[in-house]
Design an enzyme around this catalytic site. Structure first.
Site, PDB file in Angstrom:
ATOM      1  N   ARG A  88      16.565   1.095   6.084  1.00  0.00           N
ATOM      2  CA  ARG A  88      15.722   0.595   4.995  1.00  0.00           C
ATOM      3  C   ARG A  88      16.300  -0.671   4.358  1.00  0.00           C
ATOM      4  O   ARG A  88      15.597  -1.360   3.634  1.00  0.00           O
ATOM      5  CB  ARG A  88      15.554   1.654   3.908  1.00  0.00           C
ATOM      6  CG  ARG A  88      14.673   2.800   4.294  1.00  0.00           C
ATOM      7  CD  ARG A  88      14.343   3.649   3.071  1.00  0.00           C
ATOM      8  NE  ARG A  88      13.647   4.853   3.424  1.00  0.00           N
ATOM      9  CZ  ARG A  88      12.337   4.941   3.571  1.00  0.00           C
ATOM     10  NH1 ARG A  88      11.587   3.881   3.403  1.00  0.00           N
ATOM     11  NH2 ARG A  88      11.757   6.086   3.887  1.00  0.00           N
ATOM     12  N   ARG A 127     -10.466   5.037   2.062  1.00  0.00           N
ATOM     13  CA  ARG A 127     -10.090   6.376   2.518  1.00  0.00           C
ATOM     14  C   ARG A 127     -10.137   7.368   1.364  1.00  0.00           C
ATOM     15  O   ARG A 127     -10.610   8.501   1.518  1.00  0.00           O
ATOM     16  CB  ARG A 127      -8.691   6.334   3.144  1.00  0.00           C
ATOM     17  CG  ARG A 127      -8.327   7.638   3.818  1.00  0.00           C
ATOM     18  CD  ARG A 127      -7.237   7.495   4.828  1.00  0.00           C
ATOM     19  NE  ARG A 127      -5.954   7.160   4.232  1.00  0.00           N
ATOM     20  CZ  ARG A 127      -4.891   6.807   4.929  1.00  0.00           C
ATOM     21  NH1 ARG A 127      -4.946   6.719   6.232  1.00  0.00           N
ATOM     22  NH2 ARG A 127      -3.754   6.532   4.325  1.00  0.00           N
ATOM     23  N   ARG A 150       4.837   1.434  -3.618  1.00  0.00           N
ATOM     24  CA  ARG A 150       5.592   1.532  -2.374  1.00  0.00           C
ATOM     25  C   ARG A 150       5.658   0.172  -1.662  1.00  0.00           C
ATOM     26  O   ARG A 150       6.670  -0.163  -1.056  1.00  0.00           O
ATOM     27  CB  ARG A 150       4.971   2.595  -1.464  1.00  0.00           C
ATOM     28  CG  ARG A 150       5.178   4.011  -2.022  1.00  0.00           C
ATOM     29  CD  ARG A 150       4.502   5.065  -1.186  1.00  0.00           C
ATOM     30  NE  ARG A 150       5.151   5.173   0.118  1.00  0.00           N
ATOM     31  CZ  ARG A 150       4.528   5.605   1.209  1.00  0.00           C
ATOM     32  NH1 ARG A 150       3.260   5.939   1.176  1.00  0.00           N
ATOM     33  NH2 ARG A 150       5.181   5.690   2.349  1.00  0.00           N
TER      34      ARG A 150
END
Length: 192
Positions: A88, A127, A150
């Site tokens: 990450r 969605r 995020r």
């Protein structure tokens, strides 16, 4: 075949990793799954990770790196693996390089799925609307405000990996906004 998938949440990394896993018989290694497995197996590093998590703290890079190293030694990784969600950060990438070098291994490619973040957010909003219209429950991860947070975290912490891997010559960038089959075909072309 030893690969890393890079890209923000919702870019399709998991979808593409699953397809490669099915075709090549190599495991997709998710950091969360590896961490849970080490804790459940009560390995030495798993016990240390559990103590940290039980204290409400974040598991250190050193522990995560050790868990990844142990997992790469598993028999099902002998033909390769796909890392998804690790590394990450650049320090984790550097540690991974050292781990692999110590095992006489290297990465074959780092595949980055580039996406338009505004289009991702619109896709997520659609969605959510479809899920609600169908009477379903919206996952916490699918809420636009969660995705925005995020994405910001990705830009800050993980996006610098692109430069790091570009400097090694391993980075291959793909248009993640293309349809699934086109992205798969481009990955196959890169790996051929």
């Amino acid at each position: 075949m030893r690969l890393i998938f890079l890209g923000p949440p919702g870019a399709g990394k998991g979808t593409q990793a699953k397809l490669l896993t099915e075709r090549h018989g190599i495991p997709q290694l998710s950091t969360g799954d590896m961490l849970r497995a080490a804790v459940a197996a009560q390995t030495e590093v798993g016990k240390r990770a559990k103590a940290v998590m039980d204290a409400g703290q974040l598991v250190s890079d050193a522990i995560v790196n050790e868990i990844v190293s142990d997992r790469i030694d598993s028999a099902d990784c002998s033909k390769g693996f796909i890392l998804d969600g690790y590394p990450r950060t650049v320090p984790q990438a550097q540690a991974l390089d050292q781990i692999l070098a110590g095992k006489g291994l290297g990465l074959d490619a780092v595949i980055e799925l580039k996406v338009d973040e505004r289009a991702l957010l619109k896709r997520m909003e659609s969605r959510v609307a479809e899920t609600i219209a169908a009477g379903g429950t919206v996952r916490q991860d699918d809420k636009p405000e969660v995705l925005e947070r995020r994405l910001a975290e990705y830009r800050e912490k993980t996006a610098p990996l692109s430069e790091y891997y570009a400097s090694t010559g391993k980075l291959k960038t793909i248009d993640g906004m293309a349809d699934v089959k086109a992205v798969t075909a481009e990955i196959d072309r890169i790996l051929a």
